[in-house]
Design a protein around this motif. Structure first.
Motif, short mmCIF file in Angstrom:
data_model
loop_
_atom_site.label_atom_id
_atom_site.label_comp_id
_atom_site.label_asym_id
_atom_site.label_seq_id
_atom_site.Cartn_x
_atom_site.Cartn_y
_atom_site.Cartn_z
N TYR A 267 -4.40 -0.56 19.11
CA TYR A 267 -3.22 0.18 19.58
C TYR A 267 -3.50 0.70 20.99
CZ TYR A 267 -1.33 0.09 14.84
OH TYR A 267 -0.84 -0.32 13.63
N GLU A 268 -2.50 0.61 21.85
CA GLU A 268 -2.69 1.00 23.25
C GLU A 268 -1.96 2.29 23.60
OE1 GLU A 268 -3.19 -3.58 24.91
OE2 GLU A 268 -1.44 -2.40 25.48
N TYR B 128 -6.66 2.10 6.99
CA TYR B 128 -5.77 0.96 7.12
C TYR B 128 -4.81 1.24 8.29
CZ TYR B 128 -7.08 -0.89 2.53
OH TYR B 128 -7.76 -1.43 1.47
N ALA B 129 -4.36 0.19 8.91
CA ALA B 129 -3.34 0.30 9.95
C ALA B 129 -2.24 -0.69 9.62
CB ALA B 129 -3.92 0.01 11.32
N PRO B 130 -0.99 -0.33 9.92
CA PRO B 130 0.10 -1.27 9.61
C PRO B 130 -0.10 -2.64 10.24
CG PRO B 130 1.00 0.89 10.17
CD PRO B 130 -0.49 0.95 10.44
N ILE B 131 -0.73 -2.67 11.41
CA ILE B 131 -0.82 -3.91 12.19
C ILE B 131 -1.80 -4.92 11.58
CG2 ILE B 131 -2.70 -3.26 13.77
CD1 ILE B 131 -0.73 -4.16 16.07
N ALA B 132 -2.63 -4.45 10.62
CA ALA B 132 -3.67 -5.33 10.09
C ALA B 132 -3.67 -5.29 8.57
CB ALA B 132 -5.04 -4.88 10.62
N VAL B 133 -4.14 -6.39 7.98
CA VAL B 133 -4.20 -6.46 6.52
C VAL B 133 -5.44 -5.72 5.99
CG1 VAL B 133 -4.45 -8.06 4.58
CG2 VAL B 133 -2.90 -8.61 6.46
N SER C 77 4.32 -3.49 16.13
CA SER C 77 4.46 -4.64 15.23
C SER C 77 5.52 -4.32 14.18
CB SER C 77 3.13 -4.95 14.54
OG SER C 77 2.89 -4.01 13.50
N ARG D 6 0.82 -1.22 0.00
CA ARG D 6 0.00 0.00 0.00
C ARG D 6 0.85 1.26 0.00
NH1 ARG D 6 -2.38 -2.68 4.38
NH2 ARG D 6 -1.57 -1.13 5.83
N ARG E 247 -3.74 8.96 0.70
CA ARG E 247 -3.09 8.11 -0.32
C ARG E 247 -1.99 8.85 -1.06
NH1 ARG E 247 -2.42 4.26 1.32
NH2 ARG E 247 -3.95 2.69 1.81
N ALA F 57 5.25 -4.24 10.99
CA ALA F 57 4.73 -3.31 9.99
C ALA F 57 4.71 -1.89 10.52
CB ALA F 57 3.33 -3.74 9.55
N ASP F 58 4.36 -1.72 11.78
CA ASP F 58 4.39 -0.38 12.39
C ASP F 58 5.81 0.17 12.40
OD1 ASP F 58 1.98 -1.76 14.35
OD2 ASP F 58 1.61 0.20 13.42
N GLU G 79 -4.27 5.89 5.88
CA GLU G 79 -3.41 4.98 6.61
C GLU G 79 -3.08 5.61 7.96
OE1 GLU G 79 -1.89 2.14 4.77
OE2 GLU G 79 -1.11 1.37 6.67
N LEU G 80 -3.13 4.82 9.00
CA LEU G 80 -2.68 5.29 10.31
C LEU G 80 -1.15 5.37 10.31
CD1 LEU G 80 -4.74 3.37 13.02
CD2 LEU G 80 -4.52 5.84 12.82
N VAL G 81 -0.62 6.48 10.79
CA VAL G 81 0.83 6.60 10.97
C VAL G 81 1.08 7.19 12.36
CG1 VAL G 81 1.43 6.85 8.53
CG2 VAL G 81 0.91 8.88 9.87
N ASP G 82 2.21 6.85 12.94
CA ASP G 82 2.57 7.40 14.25
C ASP G 82 3.56 8.54 14.05
OD1 ASP G 82 4.33 7.52 16.84
OD2 ASP G 82 2.51 6.45 17.41
N GLN H 15 -2.80 9.45 7.24
CA GLN H 15 -2.05 9.81 6.04
C GLN H 15 -2.92 9.50 4.84
OE1 GLN H 15 2.34 8.76 5.36
NE2 GLN H 15 1.28 7.22 4.15
#
Lengths: 161, 95
Positions: free
Chosen positions: B54-55, B23-28, A141, A26, B64, A143-144, B87-90, B62
């Motif tokens: 996420y905790e 979308y989040a990196p942790i999940a497809v 994770s 992605r 596309r 991916a994070d 997309e979630l970004v930190d 973000q």
């Protein structure tokens, strides 16, 4: 700290690598991810976004993951980690870059950032408490972790000198 | 006129809410959320991050095109449309 049995790490890796591949598809389609489940190593070939900076090789030693964070580093073609293998720090939204001049990826998700592993951080509780560190990037994770590295790399002006 | 008031004024013409795939990196797979256009990006991201499990962290969204949304600004400021994928970004920053 008791070592994590490799088969436990491999089971985690199977789940997390799938999410990492999906994330890359992605967000970073030019990145090439490869996983050696036997040796518990994740490698990523990354074109540096700055013109002329060439390709970087990012490597994570995943032994004892998730009890310990991965040992992330950038390597050259010989497998060493000189300064020139690392991206230079650039201005990043939200704070400082994770690309420290030591050179090291300075984030709680990197084992090599902790003082007990010759990193600069003695102010975090210890690599085995990596998920409890607050006040900086949070990446629970693989991916994070790649997502954070990708965001910081986007703002990197080139390679470290 | 404040940015929030301006966003709320735009709501009358543009529709009050945005339905977005996050979308989040942790999940497809993504999750779908509906937020008021005046919702700040940081607040929306926090809700999405919690839904993904996420905790902690300093999440934002973000787009596309790579635009990282300012956590303190409303979603309306980012020119998003219904159905957009984010997309979630930190953005916690290094040390």
């Amino acid at each position: 700290m008791t070592a994590v049995p490799p088969q436990v790490t491999r089971a985690v890796l199977e789940d997390e690598f799938a999410a990492a591949v999906a994330w890359a598809r992605r967000n970073a389609p030019a990145w090439v991810l490869s996983c050696n489940a036997d040796e518990l190593v994740l490698s990523v070939r990354i074109p540096h976004p700055a013109p002329g900076a060439g390709a970087l090789t990012l490597r994570a030693d995943l032994r004892d993951y998730r009890a310990m964070p991965p040992a992330w580093t950038f390597t050259d073609d010989s497998g060493a980690s000189p300064k020139q293998a690392f991206p230079a720090a650039g201005p990043v939204p939200g704070g400082a870059s994770i690309f420290h001049s030591q050179p090291v990826i300075c984030a709680p998700f990197n084992r090599l950032a902790y003082r007990e592993y010759r990193g600069p951080h003695g102010n975090w509780s210890g690599a085995d408490s990596w998920m409890d560190v607050r006040g900086t990037v949070y990446a629970p994770s693989l991916a994070d972790m790649l997502s954070v590295i990708h965001l910081h790399l986007r703002h990197s002006p080139g390679r470290m000198k | 006129m404040s940015e929030l008031e301006s966003a709320q004024g735009a709501d009358n013409a543009a529709g009050a809410t945005l339905t977005l795939s996050v979308y989040a990196p942790i999940a497809v797979d993504p999750k779908t959320f509906t937020w008021h256009r005046s919702t700040r990006a940081g607040e929306a991201a926090a809700e999405a991050a919690a839904a993904f499990g996420y905790e902690a962290g300093t999440p934002t969204l973000q787009a596309r095109d790579g635009q990282v949304l300012d956590r303190d600004r409303p979603l309306a400021a980012a020119n998003l449309r219904d159905g957009d994928e984010l997309e979630l970004v930190d953005v916690g920053g290094g040390v």
